[in-house]
Write an enzyme that holds these catalytic residues in place. Sequence first.
Site, short mmCIF file in Angstrom:
data_model
loop_
_atom_site.label_atom_id
_atom_site.label_comp_id
_atom_site.label_asym_id
_atom_site.label_seq_id
_atom_site.Cartn_x
_atom_site.Cartn_y
_atom_site.Cartn_z
N ASN A 1 8.24 2.72 0.33
CA ASN A 1 9.38 1.83 0.53
C ASN A 1 10.49 2.34 -0.39
O ASN A 1 10.42 2.15 -1.59
CB ASN A 1 8.98 0.39 0.19
CG ASN A 1 10.16 -0.56 0.21
OD1 ASN A 1 11.25 -0.21 0.67
ND2 ASN A 1 9.95 -1.77 -0.28
N TRP A 2 11.47 2.97 0.21
CA TRP A 2 12.53 3.59 -0.60
C TRP A 2 13.54 2.58 -1.12
O TRP A 2 14.40 2.91 -1.92
CB TRP A 2 13.23 4.69 0.20
CG TRP A 2 12.35 5.86 0.54
CD1 TRP A 2 11.03 6.01 0.22
CD2 TRP A 2 12.73 7.04 1.24
NE1 TRP A 2 10.57 7.22 0.69
CE2 TRP A 2 11.59 7.88 1.33
CE3 TRP A 2 13.91 7.48 1.83
CZ2 TRP A 2 11.61 9.12 1.96
CZ3 TRP A 2 13.94 8.72 2.47
CH2 TRP A 2 12.79 9.54 2.53
N LYS A 3 13.46 1.35 -0.62
CA LYS A 3 14.38 0.29 -1.04
C LYS A 3 15.83 0.79 -0.89
O LYS A 3 16.11 1.53 0.04
CB LYS A 3 14.05 -0.18 -2.46
CG LYS A 3 12.56 -0.55 -2.59
CD LYS A 3 12.20 -1.23 -3.88
CE LYS A 3 10.70 -1.56 -3.88
NZ LYS A 3 10.28 -2.26 -5.10
N HIS B 1 9.27 -8.73 2.10
CA HIS B 1 9.19 -8.14 0.75
C HIS B 1 9.71 -9.14 -0.28
O HIS B 1 10.66 -9.88 -0.03
CB HIS B 1 10.00 -6.84 0.69
CG HIS B 1 9.69 -6.05 -0.54
ND1 HIS B 1 10.23 -6.37 -1.76
CD2 HIS B 1 8.85 -5.01 -0.75
CE1 HIS B 1 9.76 -5.53 -2.67
NE2 HIS B 1 8.91 -4.70 -2.09
N GLU C 1 11.49 -8.79 -2.77
CA GLU C 1 12.92 -8.66 -3.12
C GLU C 1 13.79 -9.36 -2.08
O GLU C 1 14.84 -9.90 -2.39
CB GLU C 1 13.27 -7.17 -3.26
CG GLU C 1 12.70 -6.60 -4.56
CD GLU C 1 12.29 -5.14 -4.50
OE1 GLU C 1 12.72 -4.44 -3.57
OE2 GLU C 1 11.52 -4.72 -5.38
N GLU D 1 1.52 -7.53 -2.78
CA GLU D 1 2.36 -7.00 -3.85
C GLU D 1 2.65 -8.11 -4.86
O GLU D 1 3.61 -8.87 -4.69
CB GLU D 1 3.69 -6.50 -3.28
CG GLU D 1 3.55 -5.40 -2.25
CD GLU D 1 4.82 -4.56 -2.15
OE1 GLU D 1 4.73 -3.36 -2.39
OE2 GLU D 1 5.89 -5.12 -1.89
N GLY E 1 7.70 -2.53 -9.94
CA GLY E 1 8.72 -1.88 -10.75
C GLY E 1 8.56 -2.07 -12.24
O GLY E 1 9.47 -1.80 -13.01
N SER F 1 3.71 -0.82 -8.74
CA SER F 1 3.47 0.22 -9.75
C SER F 1 2.30 1.14 -9.40
O SER F 1 1.53 1.54 -10.29
CB SER F 1 3.29 -0.40 -11.14
OG SER F 1 4.47 -1.09 -11.53
N GLY G 1 6.76 1.95 -4.14
CA GLY G 1 8.19 1.90 -4.38
C GLY G 1 8.65 3.13 -5.15
O GLY G 1 8.82 4.22 -4.60
N GLY G 2 8.82 2.96 -6.45
CA GLY G 2 9.36 4.01 -7.31
C GLY G 2 8.75 5.39 -7.12
O GLY G 2 9.46 6.40 -7.03
#
Length: 262
Positions: free
Chosen positions: A9-11, A94, A96, A166, A172, A213, A234-235
């Site tokens: 997920n590149w956000k 998600h 976010e 999640e 993150g 993470s 993610g990251g």
Amino acid sequence: MRKFFVAGNWKMNKTIAEAQALMEAMLPQLAGIDNVDIGVAPPYLALPAMVERCRGAGVKVGAQNLFWEASGAYTGEVAAPMVAEICEFVIVGHSERRKFFGETDETVNQRLKAALAAGLEVIVCVGETLEENEAGLTAAVVTRQLTEGLAGITEAQAAKITIAYEPVWAIGTGRAATPEDANRVHRDVIRPLLRQQFGDARAEQMRIQYGGSVTPDNAAELFAMSDIDGALVGGASLKAESFIAIVKAASLVAIIEQETKK
Ligand code: 13P
């Protein structure tokens, strides 16, 4: 045996040019890994280029969200048929989206239904906040999110759904859930709910990703757990090296599990 599904997920990261560079770096190394389903969810604007580049390369491309109405006066939104025209999957719910954009279990359900009607595969995200976790509410929150998020979904439709657990406090933060804690939620909360709604056979086939993470350092341990069927990353999905390492960890665990089953 469930096939691992590892998705990035590149956000809100990567211009089209940056997305192209990342994909160029990843594809040669991902080629030939056929025991893991691999996906990326770039920002909308990079989707056409990524879809074009990934054609025939064994990487699914998905969107990070969509709106439930099929068309109309909804400035700034993207509809399910628009996503489905080029993408294979979409992420909904998600944390976010829930935190910054007012997503609720009800709107997750509306987005999910629209996505399925358009023929998309869907990753449905659930997970508790730190406060909820500390108050011992993890099972209650995940149960509510899934019950309401999946309301009205049939066993046949569930074939296109992946659940991503999640925990918000792990996203993150560099503080992933332990494999045991994550697996406990997957095995003792999520899978039983899927069984209840969709029956044993379908629930056994459905994949439950862990997200929060995930890195090359913890991926294999997570994937070795009974009910962790992949990751939503993610990251670590923003760099070729780390995403490739996570996919390779899944591939290796799959090979080991296959061998030990014989
Ligand atoms: P991180 O891997 O950066 O913790 O993000 C997880 C996530 O939110 C994926 O959807």
